[in-house]
Design an enzyme around this catalytic site. Sequence first.
Site, PDB file in Angstrom:
ATOM      1  N   LYS A   2     -11.205   0.341 -15.930  1.00 54.09           N
ATOM      2  CA  LYS A   2     -11.906  -0.980 -14.845  1.00 54.09           C
ATOM      3  C   LYS A   2     -12.625  -1.808 -16.012  1.00 54.09           C
ATOM      4  CE  LYS A   2     -11.539  -0.250 -10.884  1.00 54.09           C
ATOM      5  NZ  LYS A   2     -10.998  -0.699 -10.093  1.00 54.09           N
ATOM      6  N   THR A  57     -16.129   1.909   2.038  1.00 57.37           N
ATOM      7  CA  THR A  57     -14.505   1.783   2.309  1.00 57.37           C
ATOM      8  C   THR A  57     -13.995   3.669   2.450  1.00 57.37           C
ATOM      9  OG1 THR A  57     -13.470   2.309  -0.089  1.00 57.37           O
ATOM     10  CG2 THR A  57     -14.292  -0.096   0.652  1.00 57.37           C
ATOM     11  N   ASP A  70       0.521  -0.673   0.030  1.00 54.03           N
ATOM     12  CA  ASP A  70       0.181   0.342   0.052  1.00 54.03           C
ATOM     13  C   ASP A  70       0.691   0.736   0.121  1.00 54.03           C
ATOM     14  OD1 ASP A  70      -3.158   0.110   0.926  1.00 54.03           O
ATOM     15  OD2 ASP A  70      -2.048   1.756   0.837  1.00 54.03           O
ATOM     16  N   VAL A 111       2.607   0.797  -6.764  1.00 50.61           N
ATOM     17  CA  VAL A 111       1.814  -0.558  -8.436  1.00 50.61           C
ATOM     18  C   VAL A 111       2.175   0.546  -9.423  1.00 50.61           C
ATOM     19  CG1 VAL A 111       0.647  -1.336  -6.882  1.00 50.61           C
ATOM     20  CG2 VAL A 111      -0.565   0.318  -8.056  1.00 50.61           C
ATOM     21  N   TYR A 139     -12.896   6.217 -15.065  1.00 59.54           N
ATOM     22  CA  TYR A 139     -12.697   4.851 -14.124  1.00 59.54           C
ATOM     23  C   TYR A 139     -13.119   3.796 -14.986  1.00 59.54           C
ATOM     24  CZ  TYR A 139     -13.900   2.058 -10.356  1.00 59.54           C
ATOM     25  OH  TYR A 139     -13.995   1.931  -9.498  1.00 59.54           O
TER      26      TYR A 139
END
Length: 249
Positions: free
Chosen positions: A159, A190, A36, A63, A155
Site C-alpha cells: 500500500k 467489508t 472480480d 488482475v 500488506y
Amino acid sequence: MGLEGRTALITGGASGIGAAVARRLAAQGAAVALADLNPAALATTAAALTAQGARVLALPLDVTDADAVQSAVAHAGAELGPVRLLVNSAGITGAGAPMGQVSIADWRRVMAVNLDGAFFMMNAAFPVMAAAGGGAVVNVASVMGTVASARFAHYAASKHALIGLTKSAAADGAAMGIRVNSVGPGFIDTPLQDGRMDAARRDHIAAQHLLGRWGTADEVAALIVWLLSAEAAFVTGSHHLVDGGYTAV
C-alpha cells in the site's frame, strides 16, 4: 458531477468498496464494468445494478494476469464505450505473520494483487483514456499506506508502494488529461473482514479511530466518486485519507 455516459471499470467490483462505488456511479448515469475473481458475487451485484436500470458488464478477472487485464479493458470498451474512469479496488491482506515468518509465496501474492494489479490496469487503460480525451483513476490504498502494522509487512509495503505508483502515474497522466489519486481507508466493514476477528478485537480496533467505530464501504465510495468527478478537476497526484481519524494521533 460530469459522470453521465462515462464508462467506469472497477476491480474488486463484486462486493465491498468496489460494489459501493459501482452503485454510486450507476446512480450518476455512468456505465459500469465490474471486474472480480468471485463469479457468484459478480453475478449478484451486476444483476442488482441492471435491475435498477444501469448499464453493467460483469468481467471475471484476475488482475495479476497482465494479458487478461488488457483483454478486459478492450472488452469493456467494446460493450460500454471507452474506459474513462478506473477504480483499482481489488486487494488482499495476506496472512498475518511477523518478519522472519512471512512466506515468500504470501509476500508475492499480496504484491501481485495489490501493486502489480493496479499497475497492469493503469498501463492498459491509459492509452484508451488518452485517445478518448482523458479520464480519472482512483487507487484504493489504506491507512497502512501511511503508517505501519506489525505482522502485515507485505500488506503495508504494497500500500505504501501503491501511493508512490499513484503519484508517478499522475505525473505521466497530466499531459494526457488523466488524473490519478489514491484513497486511504481506515478499517472498513467489508466481506474481506468477515470472520477475521472476534468481537473484542473488533471493538479494540474501533477504539483506535477518533470517531470510535469502523467505517462503511459507502463512506469510502463517496470520496472515490467525488475524486472521479468533474468536481475534482484540479485534484491529481494526491492521497486522501478516509479513516475516521485513525492516523491523526
